[in-house]
Design a protein around this motif. Structure first.
Motif, PDB file in Angstrom:
ATOM      1  N   SER A  21       0.844  -1.187   0.000  1.00  0.00           N
ATOM      2  CA  SER A  21       0.000   0.000   0.000  1.00  0.00           C
ATOM      3  C   SER A  21       0.876   1.233   0.000  1.00  0.00           C
ATOM      4  CB  SER A  21      -0.896   0.016   1.241  1.00  0.00           C
ATOM      5  OG  SER A  21      -1.744  -1.116   1.273  1.00  0.00           O
ATOM      6  N   CYS A  22       0.372   2.280  -0.610  1.00  0.00           N
ATOM      7  CA  CYS A  22       1.073   3.564  -0.653  1.00  0.00           C
ATOM      8  C   CYS A  22       0.057   4.651  -0.329  1.00  0.00           C
ATOM      9  CB  CYS A  22       1.688   3.791  -2.022  1.00  0.00           C
ATOM     10  SG  CYS A  22       2.509   5.394  -2.219  1.00  0.00           S
ATOM     11  N   SER A  54      -5.481   8.983 -13.253  1.00  0.00           N
ATOM     12  CA  SER A  54      -6.787   8.890 -13.911  1.00  0.00           C
ATOM     13  C   SER A  54      -7.148   7.446 -14.243  1.00  0.00           C
ATOM     14  CB  SER A  54      -6.799   9.722 -15.193  1.00  0.00           C
ATOM     15  OG  SER A  54      -5.770   9.282 -16.064  1.00  0.00           O
ATOM     16  N   GLY A  55      -6.162   6.553 -14.163  1.00  0.00           N
ATOM     17  CA  GLY A  55      -6.424   5.134 -14.379  1.00  0.00           C
ATOM     18  C   GLY A  55      -5.990   4.599 -15.721  1.00  0.00           C
ATOM     19  N   ASP A  56      -5.526   5.461 -16.617  1.00  0.00           N
ATOM     20  CA  ASP A  56      -5.124   4.991 -17.932  1.00  0.00           C
ATOM     21  C   ASP A  56      -3.608   4.836 -18.034  1.00  0.00           C
ATOM     22  OD1 ASP A  56      -5.387   8.175 -19.757  1.00  0.00           O
ATOM     23  OD2 ASP A  56      -4.435   7.627 -17.860  1.00  0.00           O
ATOM     24  N   ASN A  57      -3.201   4.362 -19.210  1.00  0.00           N
ATOM     25  CA  ASN A  57      -1.778   4.231 -19.523  1.00  0.00           C
ATOM     26  C   ASN A  57      -1.042   3.392 -18.479  1.00  0.00           C
ATOM     27  OD1 ASN A  57       0.563   4.505 -20.941  1.00  0.00           O
ATOM     28  ND2 ASN A  57       0.931   6.640 -20.411  1.00  0.00           N
ATOM     29  N   THR A  58      -1.527   2.178 -18.293  1.00  0.00           N
ATOM     30  CA  THR A  58      -0.932   1.282 -17.314  1.00  0.00           C
ATOM     31  C   THR A  58       0.262   0.554 -17.909  1.00  0.00           C
ATOM     32  OG1 THR A  58      -3.070   0.955 -16.256  1.00  0.00           O
ATOM     33  CG2 THR A  58      -1.372  -0.661 -15.763  1.00  0.00           C
ATOM     34  N   ASP A  73      -7.295   3.744  -4.859  1.00  0.00           N
ATOM     35  CA  ASP A  73      -8.574   4.098  -4.251  1.00  0.00           C
ATOM     36  C   ASP A  73      -8.608   5.614  -4.195  1.00  0.00           C
ATOM     37  OD1 ASP A  73     -10.598   4.828  -2.438  1.00  0.00           O
ATOM     38  OD2 ASP A  73     -10.465   2.890  -1.430  1.00  0.00           O
ATOM     39  N   ASN A  74      -9.366   6.214  -5.097  1.00  0.00           N
ATOM     40  CA  ASN A  74      -9.395   7.672  -5.187  1.00  0.00           C
ATOM     41  C   ASN A  74      -9.847   8.320  -3.882  1.00  0.00           C
ATOM     42  OD1 ASN A  74      -8.488   7.807  -7.785  1.00  0.00           O
ATOM     43  ND2 ASN A  74     -10.528   7.890  -8.693  1.00  0.00           N
ATOM     44  N   TYR A  80      -2.069   0.734  -4.579  1.00  0.00           N
ATOM     45  CA  TYR A  80      -1.757  -0.620  -4.145  1.00  0.00           C
ATOM     46  C   TYR A  80      -0.976  -1.362  -5.216  1.00  0.00           C
ATOM     47  CZ  TYR A  80      -5.618   0.575  -1.036  1.00  0.00           C
ATOM     48  OH  TYR A  80      -6.444   1.213  -0.134  1.00  0.00           O
ATOM     49  N   LEU A  81      -0.242  -2.360  -4.764  1.00  0.00           N
ATOM     50  CA  LEU A  81       0.384  -3.311  -5.674  1.00  0.00           C
ATOM     51  C   LEU A  81       0.086  -4.699  -5.124  1.00  0.00           C
ATOM     52  CD1 LEU A  81       2.145  -3.596  -8.237  1.00  0.00           C
ATOM     53  CD2 LEU A  81       4.109  -3.882  -6.701  1.00  0.00           C
TER      54      LEU A  81
END
Length: 120
Positions: A21-22, A54-58, A73-74, A80-81
């Motif tokens: 967690s971060c 934003s959730g993209d470009n993973t 978690d916004n 998390y990893l």
């Protein structure tokens, strides 16, 4: 100034799982790219996974594809990893990092690191 604090490292046997967690604080992260890095003794720092807040470009490095999952978690400003099917070669200090999209990681913010040890 962005502050990052990792947690969740530990020791596990090969094949086991851990979730890192971060906790991120200090500003809003909508224009940030977040990532997990690791550094094993005697080796260079390696980018493990990253995405835009934003959730993209993973991104995943090849060696963890299908085993690790990066998420956020916004509401809690947490990243998390999830690490499954861990291997001894995953042993390293893991760092979370944040940078402005388009910036460079070394100019961003870094956590203090958390040790992950995988025994065979």
């Amino acid at each position: 100034q962005v502050q990052l604090v990792e947690s969740g490292g530990g020791s596990v046997q090969a094949g086991g799982s851990l979730r890192l967690s971060c906790a991120a604080s200090g500003r809003t992260f909508s224009t940030y790219r977040m990532g997990w890095f690791r550094q094993a003794p005697g080796k260079e720092r390696e980018a493990v996974a990253a995405f835009n807040w934003s959730g993209d470009n993973t991104y995943y490095t090849n060696s963890v594809k299908g085993r690790f999952t990066i998420s956020r978690d916004n509401a809690k400003n947490m990243m998390y990893l999830q690490m499954n099917s861990l291997k001894p070669e995953d042993t390293a200090v893991y760092y979370c990092a944040a940078k402005a999209v388009g910036g460079i990681w070394d100019a961003g913010s870094w956590g203090q690191g958390t040790q992950v040890t995988v025994s065979s």
